[in-house]
Design a protein around this motif. Structure first.
Motif, PDB file in Angstrom:
ATOM      1  N   ASN A  98       0.835  -1.194   0.000  1.00  0.00           N
ATOM      2  CA  ASN A  98       0.000   0.000   0.000  1.00  0.00           C
ATOM      3  C   ASN A  98       0.877   1.253   0.000  1.00  0.00           C
ATOM      4  N   ASN A 117      -2.472  -4.811   4.924  1.00  0.00           N
ATOM      5  CA  ASN A 117      -3.532  -5.775   4.627  1.00  0.00           C
ATOM      6  C   ASN A 117      -4.204  -6.325   5.873  1.00  0.00           C
ATOM      7  N   LEU A 167      -6.587  -3.650   6.994  1.00  0.00           N
ATOM      8  CA  LEU A 167      -7.681  -3.443   6.047  1.00  0.00           C
ATOM      9  C   LEU A 167      -8.651  -4.617   5.999  1.00  0.00           C
ATOM     10  N   LEU A 216      -7.694   3.354  11.019  1.00  0.00           N
ATOM     11  CA  LEU A 216      -6.736   2.836  10.040  1.00  0.00           C
ATOM     12  C   LEU A 216      -5.482   3.703  10.013  1.00  0.00           C
TER      13      LEU A 216
END
Length: 280
Positions: free
Chosen positions: A28, A228, A231, A257
């Motif tokens: 990301n 990940n 998420l 987050l």
């Protein structure tokens, strides 16, 4: 460019001193800039006389980025070779790892094997949760920067999701130590769990079941990067995600987050570890 900036760049090009930030890595790009990139910027600011380098430990992520996005990041071996070729002889290595787990141990082994005879000086900074003082300092950051803004008051709980390691109970013990540290500071509604290890999500849920005063829950990753795991395992739509499992208890659940690398206090601690490494 100003004369001062040009001189600083010339000095950097001529330096034999380097600092290498070693991270697991992430696919990301946005969270990378906010966490790993921010930590690297803090190290560069703290050590302006040193040239900054980056290495990632996950060969899978490195290869995936190269093949799908055309982004190149050095493995640890490649970064060490690059620094040697560019004339670095005095090196600080600062990992962004939370624990002294598999990747941190592998990092130290590779440096021991490849750096011998290649550099005059090599100092390795400690991982984030290396000492009892680190545990206390990180607990204070969690209380002030995560619990305070997102889950204040006794009717609110903060759940921290760590990665964990089911194969290394001794290393995994740090999560329980952090939980005990938080409780000793009077914050029993801050609960630590892990995806792969102990405490488990069920342990967290059991603790919440015993505290009927809690009506609201905030969940945050206890990881440097909100990748990940954050998420999907934490905030995903699957029934098994931490968000949905905890929502099934009848409480209101919010997700945060933000990786730990986004917090100034965490970046300061890692910088202090790097500074301490060269004074030992």
């Amino acid at each position: 460019r100003t004369c001062r900036r040009m001189k600083a760049e010339d000095d950097m090009n001529n330096t034999n001193k380097g600092i290498l930030a070693v991270s697991f890595g992430t696919m990301n790009r946005e969270t990378c800039d906010k966490t790993i990139g921010a930590i690297e910027e803090a190290l560069a600011e703290a050590f302006p006389e040193r040239k900054l380098y980056r290495a990632w430990m996950s060969s899978f992520i490195i290869q995936k980025l190269r093949s799908t996005q055309g982004i190149r990041c050095d493995t640890l071996e490649e970064a060490l070779d690059r620094m040697r070729e560019e004339g670095i002889t005095d090196l600080i290595v600062q990992p962004t790892h939370l624990l002294d787990g598999f990747e941190n141990k592998r990092m130290k082994r590779i440096i021991g094997e490849k750096a011998a005879g290649s550099f005059d000086k090599v100092a390795i900074g400690a991982h984030l949760l290396d000492s009892s003082k680190d545990l206390s300092d990180v607990a204070d950051i969690i209380i002030d920067d995560i619990y305070g803004p997102y889950a204040p008051g006794r009717s609110s709980a903060l759940v921290l999701m760590g990665h964990g390691n089911r194969h290394d109970p001794a290393t995994n013990r740090v999560y329980a130590d952090l939980q005990n540290c938080l409780c000793s500071k009077g914050y029993e509604t801050i609960l630590v769990g892990t995806v792969e290890g102990e405490p488990t999500l069920e342990d967290v849920r059991s603790a919440l079941d015993r505290n009927t005063a809690v009506t609201d829950i905030a969940i945050a990753p206890l990881m440097i990067v909100a990748g990940n795991h954050a998420l999907h395992d934490m905030a995903g739509n699957e029934e098994t995600s931490w968000k949905n499992v905890l929502a099934s208890t009848g409480r209101n659940v919010d997700t945060i987050l933000k990786g730990l690398g986004e917090y100034d206090g965490i970046r300061r601690l890692l910088t202090e570890h790097a500074r301490k490494a060269i004074t030992i």
